[in-house]
Design a protein around this motif. Structure first.
Motif, mmCIF file in Angstrom:
data_model
loop_
_atom_site.group_PDB
_atom_site.id
_atom_site.type_symbol
_atom_site.label_atom_id
_atom_site.label_comp_id
_atom_site.label_asym_id
_atom_site.label_seq_id
_atom_site.Cartn_x
_atom_site.Cartn_y
_atom_site.Cartn_z
ATOM 1 N N CYS A 52 53.484 46.994 40.566
ATOM 2 C CA CYS A 52 52.339 46.112 40.336
ATOM 3 C C CYS A 52 52.676 44.650 40.594
ATOM 4 C CB CYS A 52 51.839 46.243 38.897
ATOM 5 S SG CYS A 52 51.384 47.910 38.422
ATOM 6 N N PHE B 89 51.583 39.936 38.152
ATOM 7 C CA PHE B 89 51.043 41.229 38.566
ATOM 8 C C PHE B 89 49.936 41.055 39.590
ATOM 9 C CE2 PHE B 89 52.187 43.352 34.302
ATOM 10 C CZ PHE B 89 53.256 44.038 34.864
ATOM 11 N N ARG C 186 46.593 46.700 41.612
ATOM 12 C CA ARG C 186 47.645 47.708 41.487
ATOM 13 C C ARG C 186 47.941 48.001 40.021
ATOM 14 N NH1 ARG C 186 50.116 44.833 46.070
ATOM 15 N NH2 ARG C 186 51.737 43.908 44.741
ATOM 16 N N LEU C 187 47.866 46.968 39.173
ATOM 17 C CA LEU C 187 48.088 47.188 37.747
ATOM 18 C C LEU C 187 47.032 48.115 37.161
ATOM 19 C CD1 LEU C 187 49.622 46.531 35.130
ATOM 20 C CD2 LEU C 187 48.047 44.613 34.807
#
Length: 221
Positions: A190, A104, A108-109
């Motif tokens: 992600c 990941f 973004r996660l």
């Protein structure tokens, strides 16, 4: 981390590794809610006997025991087995396993977690558990654990390079009316892109990582 999370996770851990779970004071619980609870417990702890207090009897406990065998019997562990379908819905509880070998991108996660675990965004995620890997911490396998809307991401003792370690993302979700396609789509965004994946892995350490620092790891906030 909120003390409520630790308390909730402790209860879930007890349930997932119990030999018997007894439900008490169920008379005031609406039948539909009680059925949902029983089905959820059966999914979280498939090897556990779930009994109502009024049904408890010596005979119902006589064949129980062998707690040592329950170490790998938690519902999320069974869901992550390669022999178990990645998506199951019994009409009440949905189980979905997200898998991908790519790490990941933590920035973004973090944004997706805010959306995915918001009430009603993708149904009701009641429990999720599994293993994760961040690009910024690619040498270590992470532990993913959520109860309700509270999520914990912690390091495990497993090095990612070990042949027996899980790779990338292996996360089991349990919930009500889950929008599996939306969860998969959001988590897919992600993952490292092809260009990011083919770049110098040393540069991954410079990606923005808003999650709490694990011992031995430095990253940009």
């Amino acid at each position: 981390m909120d003390d409520r999370f630790f308390a909730a996770e402790h209860v879930i851990d007890l349930v997932e590794h119990a030999t018997v779970v007894m439900l008490t004071d169920t008379a005031a619980v609406p039948p539909q809610d009680l059925q949902i609870l029983e089905r959820l417990l059966a999914r979280l702890a498939p090897e556990t006997a779930v009994l109502r207090a009024e049904d408890l009897a010596r005979d119902s406990l006589s064949a129980r025991g062998g707690a040592a065998q329950l170490g790998g019997a938690a519902g999320w562990m069974q869901a992550l087995s390669e022999h178990t379908p990645d998506h199951h819905n019994d009409g009440t509880i949905t189980t979905f396993v997200y898998r991908d070998e790519r790490p990941f991108h933590p920035e973004r996660l973090a944004a997706v977690v805010e959306r995915t675990f918001a009430p009603g965004a993708v149904g009701t995620v009641l429990r999720s558990r599994g293993f994760t890997q961040f690009a910024t911490r690619s040498d270590r396998v992470g532990s993913w654990s959520s109860v309700g809307q509270m999520l914990s991401l912690d390091p495990t003792s497993l090095p990612s390079w070990h042949p027996d370690s899980p790779h990338g993302q292996q996360i089991a979700f349990f919930g009500l009316d889950l929008d599996v396609a939306a969860i998969r789509r959001d988590l897919d965004t992600c993952l490292l892109t092809n260009d990011e994946l083919l770049s110098d892995p040393a540069s991954w350490r410079d990606l923005v990582d808003p999650f709490p620092v694990w011992d031995g790891h430095r990253h940009t906030h």
